[in-house]
Design a protein around this motif. Structure first.
Motif, short mmCIF file in Angstrom:
data_model
loop_
_atom_site.label_atom_id
_atom_site.label_comp_id
_atom_site.label_asym_id
_atom_site.label_seq_id
_atom_site.Cartn_x
_atom_site.Cartn_y
_atom_site.Cartn_z
N THR A 1 -5.44 5.35 4.00
CA THR A 1 -6.25 4.45 3.17
C THR A 1 -6.78 3.31 4.03
O THR A 1 -5.99 2.59 4.64
N ARG B 1 -7.90 1.62 -3.19
CA ARG B 1 -9.14 2.40 -3.21
C ARG B 1 -9.97 2.06 -4.45
O ARG B 1 -11.19 1.89 -4.37
N LEU C 1 0.87 -1.18 0.00
CA LEU C 1 0.00 0.00 0.00
C LEU C 1 0.91 1.22 0.00
O LEU C 1 1.65 1.44 0.96
N CYS D 1 -7.57 -0.09 5.36
CA CYS D 1 -7.06 -1.42 5.03
C CYS D 1 -7.19 -2.28 6.28
O CYS D 1 -6.81 -1.86 7.37
N GLU E 1 -0.54 9.19 2.86
CA GLU E 1 -1.55 8.66 1.94
C GLU E 1 -1.85 7.19 2.21
O GLU E 1 -3.00 6.75 2.13
N ALA E 2 -0.80 6.42 2.51
CA ALA E 2 -1.00 4.99 2.78
C ALA E 2 -1.72 4.80 4.10
O ALA E 2 -2.66 4.01 4.21
N SER F 1 0.48 4.84 -2.49
CA SER F 1 -0.40 6.02 -2.55
C SER F 1 -1.82 5.65 -2.14
O SER F 1 -2.62 6.53 -1.80
N GLY F 2 -2.16 4.36 -2.22
CA GLY F 2 -3.50 3.91 -1.89
C GLY F 2 -4.44 3.87 -3.08
O GLY F 2 -5.58 3.42 -2.97
N ARG F 3 -3.97 4.34 -4.25
CA ARG F 3 -4.88 4.39 -5.42
C ARG F 3 -5.38 3.01 -5.82
O ARG F 3 -6.56 2.83 -6.12
N ARG G 1 2.83 -1.83 4.17
CA ARG G 1 2.23 -0.49 4.07
C ARG G 1 3.34 0.51 4.33
O ARG G 1 4.04 0.42 5.34
#
Ligand code: IMP
Ligand code: MG
Length: 192
Positions: free
Chosen positions: A153, A123, A116, A155, A149-150, A118-120, A144
């Protein structure tokens, strides 16, 4: 160029024994949670199935280890996500390459990825699968990065939090290489 990939290692961040111990522990924890869910929502036909959705290619080694500590009846449906380059952080993104599993409505879905960042990716996949109305939806990553950003997100399961460095091995690649290194490592600058 052919060569011994061991020579390209800078530092070992997490060795194979620590990976194995943590992944086995995660697998048992996830299996216990999924088993509880399947009992809470009793199944009729395909509803209530456990479906793992690994994101290719980085998750393959993590997945292989994880599922062997999950003694549950499950299906595996791989998906592929490609990232597209953008000139700004805002315009960079992830897109699904190929199809989502068609029949996951009512299933207990676990998305599995390597890292994980940027998390894009997480997501995007989470949103697309949620639209298919699974009974439950969880996400699981081996690593992670310790970046905002991570961390921001959502998770459900994280193997290890790692510093913001480029990591390869245990399935993670640099330009498609080094996935077969058994430990999680950083590369010497000359190798990158
Ligand atoms: P995200 O969408 O930015 O969270 O990126 C996730 C994807 O980027 C992962 O599935 C990896 O393929 C790749 N990635 C991000 N950081 C690393 C790294 O340190 N090493 C190898 N691949 C990485
Ligand atoms: Mg990946």
């Amino acid at each position: 160029m052919p060569g011994d990939i061991e020579n390209d290692i800078d530092r070992v961040l997490i060795d194979r024994d620590r990976i194995a111990a943590r992944v086995a522990e995660l697998g048992r924890q996830i299996a216990a949670d999924l088993e509880r869910d399947t009992k809470r929502h009793p199944s009729d036909e395909h509803a209530g199935e456990i479906v793992l959705v690994p994101i290719l290619t980085g998750s393959i080694i993590f997945l292989a280890d994880l599922i062997r500590s999950m003694p549950l009846k499950m299906q595996i449906r791989v998906i592929s996500v490609s990232s597209y380059a953008g000139r700004t952080t805002q315009s960079r993104g992830a897109q699904l390459a190929g199809e989502l599993p068609p029949d996951i409505e009512g299933s207990h879905v676990l998305i599995v990825d390597d890292i994980l960042d940027s998390g894009r990716t997480i997501r995007l996949v989470r949103k697309l699968i949620a639209e298919r109305k699974p009974a439950t939806l969880r996400t699981c990553v081996l690593l992670r990065k310790e970046i905002p950003e991570a961390m921001a997100t959502p998770c459900d399961y994280v193997g290890f939090d790692v510093p913001n460095e480029f990591i390869v091995g245990a399935g993670l690649d640099y330009n498609g290489y080094y996935r077969n290194l058994p430990d999680l490592v950083t590369l010497r600058p000359e190798a990158m």
